[in-house]
Motif scaffolding. Structure first.
Motif, PDB file in Angstrom:
ATOM      1  N   ALA A  30     -94.983  28.108  46.704  1.00 56.50           N
ATOM      2  CA  ALA A  30     -96.129  27.714  47.529  1.00 56.50           C
ATOM      3  C   ALA A  30     -96.402  26.213  47.491  1.00 56.50           C
ATOM      4  O   ALA A  30     -97.366  25.748  48.074  1.00 56.50           O
ATOM      5  CB  ALA A  30     -97.373  28.468  47.066  1.00 56.50           C
ATOM      6  N   ILE A  31     -95.549  25.442  46.808  1.00 56.94           N
ATOM      7  CA  ILE A  31     -95.801  24.013  46.636  1.00 56.94           C
ATOM      8  C   ILE A  31     -94.738  23.188  47.342  1.00 56.94           C
ATOM      9  O   ILE A  31     -93.544  23.470  47.240  1.00 56.94           O
ATOM     10  CB  ILE A  31     -95.821  23.636  45.137  1.00 56.94           C
ATOM     11  N   ILE A  32     -95.190  22.158  48.034  1.00 59.45           N
ATOM     12  CA  ILE A  32     -94.300  21.154  48.611  1.00 59.45           C
ATOM     13  C   ILE A  32     -94.848  19.791  48.193  1.00 59.45           C
ATOM     14  O   ILE A  32     -96.054  19.611  48.052  1.00 59.45           O
ATOM     15  CB  ILE A  32     -94.218  21.287  50.151  1.00 59.45           C
ATOM     16  N   ALA A  33     -93.957  18.874  47.924  1.00 61.53           N
ATOM     17  CA  ALA A  33     -94.367  17.530  47.513  1.00 61.53           C
ATOM     18  C   ALA A  33     -93.761  16.519  48.469  1.00 61.53           C
ATOM     19  O   ALA A  33     -92.702  16.764  49.062  1.00 61.53           O
ATOM     20  CB  ALA A  33     -93.891  17.242  46.095  1.00 61.53           C
ATOM     21  N   CYS A  34     -94.448  15.395  48.638  1.00 64.62           N
ATOM     22  CA  CYS A  34     -93.899  14.347  49.502  1.00 64.62           C
ATOM     23  C   CYS A  34     -94.014  13.002  48.809  1.00 64.62           C
ATOM     24  O   CYS A  34     -94.884  12.784  47.966  1.00 64.62           O
ATOM     25  CB  CYS A  34     -94.595  14.323  50.846  1.00 64.62           C
ATOM     26  N   ASP A  35     -93.111  12.121  49.175  1.00 64.36           N
ATOM     27  CA  ASP A  35     -93.128  10.770  48.630  1.00 64.36           C
ATOM     28  C   ASP A  35     -92.197   9.897  49.453  1.00 64.36           C
ATOM     29  O   ASP A  35     -91.399  10.388  50.253  1.00 64.36           O
ATOM     30  CB  ASP A  35     -92.683  10.768  47.166  1.00 64.36           C
ATOM     31  N   PHE A  36     -92.322   8.596  49.240  1.00 65.03           N
ATOM     32  CA  PHE A  36     -91.442   7.633  49.872  1.00 65.03           C
ATOM     33  C   PHE A  36     -90.351   7.227  48.898  1.00 65.03           C
ATOM     34  O   PHE A  36     -90.597   7.027  47.709  1.00 65.03           O
ATOM     35  CB  PHE A  36     -92.221   6.373  50.286  1.00 65.03           C
ATOM     36  N   LEU A  37     -89.135   7.117  49.404  1.00 65.26           N
ATOM     37  CA  LEU A  37     -88.008   6.594  48.641  1.00 65.26           C
ATOM     38  C   LEU A  37     -87.545   5.324  49.336  1.00 65.26           C
ATOM     39  O   LEU A  37     -87.589   5.231  50.566  1.00 65.26           O
ATOM     40  CB  LEU A  37     -86.844   7.592  48.633  1.00 65.26           C
ATOM     41  N   TRP A  82     -97.150   6.021  61.470  1.00 66.38           N
ATOM     42  CA  TRP A  82     -95.802   6.557  61.420  1.00 66.38           C
ATOM     43  C   TRP A  82     -95.739   7.747  60.468  1.00 66.38           C
ATOM     44  O   TRP A  82     -95.114   8.762  60.758  1.00 66.38           O
ATOM     45  CB  TRP A  82     -94.824   5.463  60.965  1.00 66.38           C
ATOM     46  N   THR A  83     -96.409   7.632  59.319  1.00 64.74           N
ATOM     47  CA  THR A  83     -96.411   8.705  58.328  1.00 64.74           C
ATOM     48  C   THR A  83     -97.079   9.964  58.881  1.00 64.74           C
ATOM     49  O   THR A  83     -96.569  11.077  58.714  1.00 64.74           O
ATOM     50  CB  THR A  83     -97.128   8.236  57.050  1.00 64.74           C
ATOM     51  N   ALA A  84     -98.202   9.790  59.597  1.00 66.44           N
ATOM     52  CA  ALA A  84     -98.886  10.944  60.194  1.00 66.44           C
ATOM     53  C   ALA A  84     -98.002  11.596  61.254  1.00 66.44           C
ATOM     54  O   ALA A  84     -97.960  12.825  61.361  1.00 66.44           O
ATOM     55  CB  ALA A  84    -100.213  10.510  60.798  1.00 66.44           C
ATOM     56  N   LEU A  96     -92.780  17.379  61.115  1.00 67.97           N
ATOM     57  CA  LEU A  96     -92.401  18.386  60.120  1.00 67.97           C
ATOM     58  C   LEU A  96     -93.080  19.717  60.412  1.00 67.97           C
ATOM     59  O   LEU A  96     -92.461  20.777  60.308  1.00 67.97           O
ATOM     60  CB  LEU A  96     -92.779  17.909  58.718  1.00 67.97           C
ATOM     61  N   ALA A  97     -94.349  19.671  60.808  1.00 66.11           N
ATOM     62  CA  ALA A  97     -95.087  20.900  61.104  1.00 66.11           C
ATOM     63  C   ALA A  97     -94.507  21.615  62.323  1.00 66.11           C
ATOM     64  O   ALA A  97     -94.552  22.840  62.404  1.00 66.11           O
ATOM     65  CB  ALA A  97     -96.560  20.586  61.334  1.00 66.11           C
ATOM     66  N   LEU A  98     -93.956  20.853  63.257  1.00 65.86           N
ATOM     67  CA  LEU A  98     -93.380  21.453  64.461  1.00 65.86           C
ATOM     68  C   LEU A  98     -91.934  21.898  64.268  1.00 65.86           C
ATOM     69  O   LEU A  98     -91.413  22.663  65.067  1.00 65.86           O
ATOM     70  CB  LEU A  98     -93.456  20.460  65.628  1.00 65.86           C
ATOM     71  N   HIS A  99     -91.292  21.427  63.226  1.00 64.79           N
ATOM     72  CA  HIS A  99     -89.895  21.775  62.972  1.00 64.79           C
ATOM     73  C   HIS A  99     -89.792  23.255  62.622  1.00 64.79           C
ATOM     74  O   HIS A  99     -90.463  23.735  61.715  1.00 64.79           O
ATOM     75  CB  HIS A  99     -89.355  20.916  61.825  1.00 64.79           C
ATOM     76  N   GLU A 100     -88.961  23.976  63.324  1.00 61.26           N
ATOM     77  CA  GLU A 100     -88.882  25.430  63.147  1.00 61.26           C
ATOM     78  C   GLU A 100     -88.189  25.844  61.852  1.00 61.26           C
ATOM     79  O   GLU A 100     -88.411  26.931  61.351  1.00 61.26           O
ATOM     80  CB  GLU A 100     -88.176  26.054  64.344  1.00 61.26           C
ATOM     81  N   GLY A 101     -87.375  24.989  61.266  1.00 62.90           N
ATOM     82  CA  GLY A 101     -86.677  25.342  60.032  1.00 62.90           C
ATOM     83  C   GLY A 101     -87.542  25.194  58.788  1.00 62.90           C
ATOM     84  O   GLY A 101     -87.136  25.555  57.700  1.00 62.90           O
ATOM     85  N   PHE A 125    -102.965  12.334  58.281  1.00 60.19           N
ATOM     86  CA  PHE A 125    -101.823  12.945  57.607  1.00 60.19           C
ATOM     87  C   PHE A 125    -102.251  14.256  56.953  1.00 60.19           C
ATOM     88  O   PHE A 125    -101.613  15.291  57.125  1.00 60.19           O
ATOM     89  CB  PHE A 125    -101.265  11.985  56.551  1.00 60.19           C
ATOM     90  N   ASP A 126    -103.365  14.205  56.210  1.00 55.89           N
ATOM     91  CA  ASP A 126    -103.869  15.402  55.537  1.00 55.89           C
ATOM     92  C   ASP A 126    -104.309  16.475  56.532  1.00 55.89           C
ATOM     93  O   ASP A 126    -104.183  17.668  56.268  1.00 55.89           O
ATOM     94  CB  ASP A 126    -105.025  15.053  54.612  1.00 55.89           C
ATOM     95  N   ALA A 127    -104.824  16.049  57.693  1.00 56.73           N
ATOM     96  CA  ALA A 127    -105.302  16.998  58.705  1.00 56.73           C
ATOM     97  C   ALA A 127    -104.174  17.863  59.249  1.00 56.73           C
ATOM     98  O   ALA A 127    -104.391  19.025  59.603  1.00 56.73           O
ATOM     99  CB  ALA A 127    -105.995  16.252  59.838  1.00 56.73           C
ATOM    100  N   VAL A 128    -102.974  17.311  59.316  1.00 58.16           N
ATOM    101  CA  VAL A 128    -101.821  18.091  59.786  1.00 58.16           C
ATOM    102  C   VAL A 128    -101.607  19.296  58.880  1.00 58.16           C
ATOM    103  O   VAL A 128    -101.382  20.416  59.351  1.00 58.16           O
ATOM    104  CB  VAL A 128    -100.552  17.210  59.821  1.00 58.16           C
ATOM    105  N   PHE A 129    -101.729  19.100  57.597  1.00 58.66           N
ATOM    106  CA  PHE A 129    -101.510  20.190  56.644  1.00 58.66           C
ATOM    107  C   PHE A 129    -102.733  21.094  56.535  1.00 58.66           C
ATOM    108  O   PHE A 129    -102.588  22.290  56.302  1.00 58.66           O
ATOM    109  CB  PHE A 129    -101.085  19.619  55.296  1.00 58.66           C
ATOM    110  N   GLU A 130    -103.915  20.527  56.709  1.00 56.95           N
ATOM    111  CA  GLU A 130    -105.128  21.355  56.730  1.00 56.95           C
ATOM    112  C   GLU A 130    -105.070  22.358  57.873  1.00 56.95           C
ATOM    113  O   GLU A 130    -105.511  23.495  57.725  1.00 56.95           O
ATOM    114  CB  GLU A 130    -106.371  20.477  56.892  1.00 56.95           C
TER     115      GLU A 130
END
Length: 157
Positions: free
Chosen positions: A62-69, A105-107, A113-118, A139-144
């Motif tokens: 149930a967890i996903i993490a994000c970061d910049f590389l 750009w990040t948002a 990502l939310a629209l990506h079917e995979g 950005f947070d609203a997309v996941f909310e």
């Protein structure tokens, strides 16, 4: 002391000692430990329930993490990749790469990502991220919108 341990199963011997001190009873943590272990009460905070490893294993899906590389290219330019890591499957999703990441750009990458079917967002409950200024309310609203709670890491961790 035994009653405190039974009524408060998450309290360890140090917490019980602290509560007794607040009530005016001076007793050492080692004395509390001895009193709890004599009748077989575990002085550790968790007397029942899963271990930390079992908890993380159960919640990993149930967890996903994000970061910049950052990526240094052959021509000595530096680009930044926004990546998402699914903890349950350990899949890494590269959301996008840019030389100048901005909050907008990040948002947009989060929306993509939310629209990506995979990407199975319906099985996720938590997004773990740091406190970078590029992660804005949009950005947070997309996941909310997907019922995913955003959890920020501790400052300077």
């Amino acid at each position: 002391m035994l009653r405190l341990a039974q009524e408060n199963p998450r309290w360890g011997c140090r917490r019980i000692q602290g509560e007794l001190a607040r009530l005016g009873h001076r007793v050492g943590a080692s004395a509390v430990w001895k009193i709890l272990t004599t009748p077989g009460v575990d002085p550790a905070p968790r007397r029942s329930g899963p271990t930390w490893r079992e908890f993380l294993t159960a919640q990993a899906g149930a967890i996903i993490a994000c970061d910049f590389l950052h990526i240094d290219l052959v021509d000595l330019r530096r680009v930044y990749a926004l990546v998402f890591l699914e903890h349950g499957t350990r899949r890494l999703h590269v959301a996008g790469v840019t030389a100048h990441p901005t909050a907008q750009w990040t948002a947009q990458q989060a929306r993509n990502l939310a629209l990506h079917e995979g990407m199975p967002l319906e099985s996720l409950r938590f997004l773990s991220r740091d406190r970078d200024s590029k992660y804005t309310e949009s950005f947070d609203a997309v996941f909310e919108a997907e019922d995913i709670e955003t959890l920020k890491t501790a400052p300077q961790s």
